[in-house]
Design a protein around this motif. Structure first.
Motif, PDB file in Angstrom:
ATOM      1  N   GLU A 270      64.610  21.912  43.563  1.00 47.17           N
ATOM      2  CA  GLU A 270      64.331  21.221  42.304  1.00 47.17           C
ATOM      3  C   GLU A 270      63.404  22.040  41.412  1.00 47.17           C
ATOM      4  N   ASN A 271      62.842  23.111  41.966  1.00 54.59           N
ATOM      5  CA  ASN A 271      61.866  23.964  41.292  1.00 54.59           C
ATOM      6  C   ASN A 271      60.730  23.144  40.681  1.00 54.59           C
ATOM      7  N   VAL A 272      60.156  22.300  41.523  1.00 53.10           N
ATOM      8  CA  VAL A 272      59.045  21.465  41.086  1.00 53.10           C
ATOM      9  C   VAL A 272      57.921  21.571  42.110  1.00 53.10           C
ATOM     10  N   LEU A 273      56.698  21.469  41.632  1.00 50.13           N
ATOM     11  CA  LEU A 273      55.516  21.528  42.484  1.00 50.13           C
ATOM     12  C   LEU A 273      54.959  20.120  42.650  1.00 50.13           C
ATOM     13  N   TYR A 274      54.326  19.892  43.796  1.00 49.03           N
ATOM     14  CA  TYR A 274      53.713  18.593  44.041  1.00 49.03           C
ATOM     15  C   TYR A 274      52.337  18.785  44.651  1.00 49.03           C
ATOM     16  N   TYR A 275      51.366  18.076  44.082  1.00 48.64           N
ATOM     17  CA  TYR A 275      49.986  18.060  44.569  1.00 48.64           C
ATOM     18  C   TYR A 275      49.866  16.816  45.439  1.00 48.64           C
ATOM     19  N   MET A 276      49.787  17.005  46.759  1.00 48.50           N
ATOM     20  CA  MET A 276      49.675  15.870  47.673  1.00 48.50           C
ATOM     21  C   MET A 276      48.242  15.721  48.147  1.00 48.50           C
ATOM     22  N   ARG A 277      47.627  14.643  47.726  1.00 51.60           N
ATOM     23  CA  ARG A 277      46.263  14.343  48.145  1.00 51.60           C
ATOM     24  C   ARG A 277      46.246  14.017  49.637  1.00 51.60           C
TER      25      ARG A 277
END
Length: 178
Positions: free
Chosen positions: A118-125
Motif C-alpha cells: 500500500e506504500n503507507v507508513l504507520y506509527y503504532m503506539r
C-alpha cells in the motif's frame, strides 16, 4: 542464541528511509536518533566478497532505534509488511518488555510499520500494540489487519522527509496529555 543470515536484511528499505530522516532531523536540530546495531559473532565469511554469511547473535536485540527528540527519550522498532495483515511473530517478547520498561522510565516507545504493498507508513503506539499482543496471548488472533488500526496514525512521506515520524510522535504526546 539465534543464527543470522541474509533474511535479516528484509527491513533494509525502511531502515534506509528512517536513517535518512534521522539525519535530516539531526541537521535541523529536531532530534538525535541512532540505529542500534545488533552485536553478532561471525561464523562463516565468504572468501570472495568478504561478507558474513553466517553468524550468531551475541545477545537479544532491543529495538532498532533509540535517542532523544527535543528532550523526550524515544525508542522504536522498524518493521516492513508486504500484506495488509501483520503477524505478531515479527515482534519478539524481549522487544515488548524493553519498550514497556522504556515507557516506565517516561520515554516514548513505538513501532514504525511500512505496509509496502500500500506504500503507507504507520506509527503504532506501544499501548496500541499491547491490545493486539494481549489478544494473541489470550488465544486470539496472532496478527492484526490494517483495517483494525487507527486511521489518523497512517502517514506518507512529504516535504523531503521520507518517514516524518516526529509529527506522529507529537500527536501521540498530545493524546497522552489529555
Amino acid at each position: 542464541m539465534g543464527t543470522w543470515n541474509t533474511r535479516g536484511l528484509r527491513g533494509s528499505t525502511l531502515e534506509t528511509m528512517i536513517n535518512h530522516t534521522n539525519e535530516k532531523y539531526r541537521e535541523n536540530g529536531l532530534a538525535l536518533i541512532r540505529k542500534i546495531p545488533t552485536p553478532i559473532t561471525p561464523i562463516r565469511i565468504d572468501k570472495d566478497s568478504s561478507q558474513i554469511t553466517l553468524a550468531y547473535f551475541d545477545e537479544k536485540s532491543t529495538v532498532d532505534y533509540i535517542g532523544v527528540a527535543q528532550g523526550i527519550p524515544v525508542c522504536f522498532d522498524a518493521k516492513e509488511c508486504a500484506t495488509p495483515t501483520f503477524a505478531l511473530q515479527n515482534i519478539h517478547e524481549h522487544q515488548v518488555f524493553f519498550m514497556q520498561d522504556f515507557e516506565a522510565q517516561e520515554g516514548v516507545a513505538f513501532l514504525m510499520i511500512h505496509f509496502t504493498a500500500e506504500n503507507v507508513l504507520y506509527y503504532m503506539r506501544l499501548r496500541e500494540l499491547m491490545i493486539f499482543w494481549d489478544r494473541a496471548k489470550q488465544g486470539g488472533r496472532k496478527s492484526f489487519r490494517m483495517d483494525e488500526l487507527e486511521e489518523e496514525y497512517f502517514f506518507h512521506s512529504h516535504n523531503g522527509v521520507l518517514v516524518p515520524y516526529l509529527e506522529m510522535l507529537n500527536k501521540d504526546l498530545s493524546e497522552r496529555e489529555e
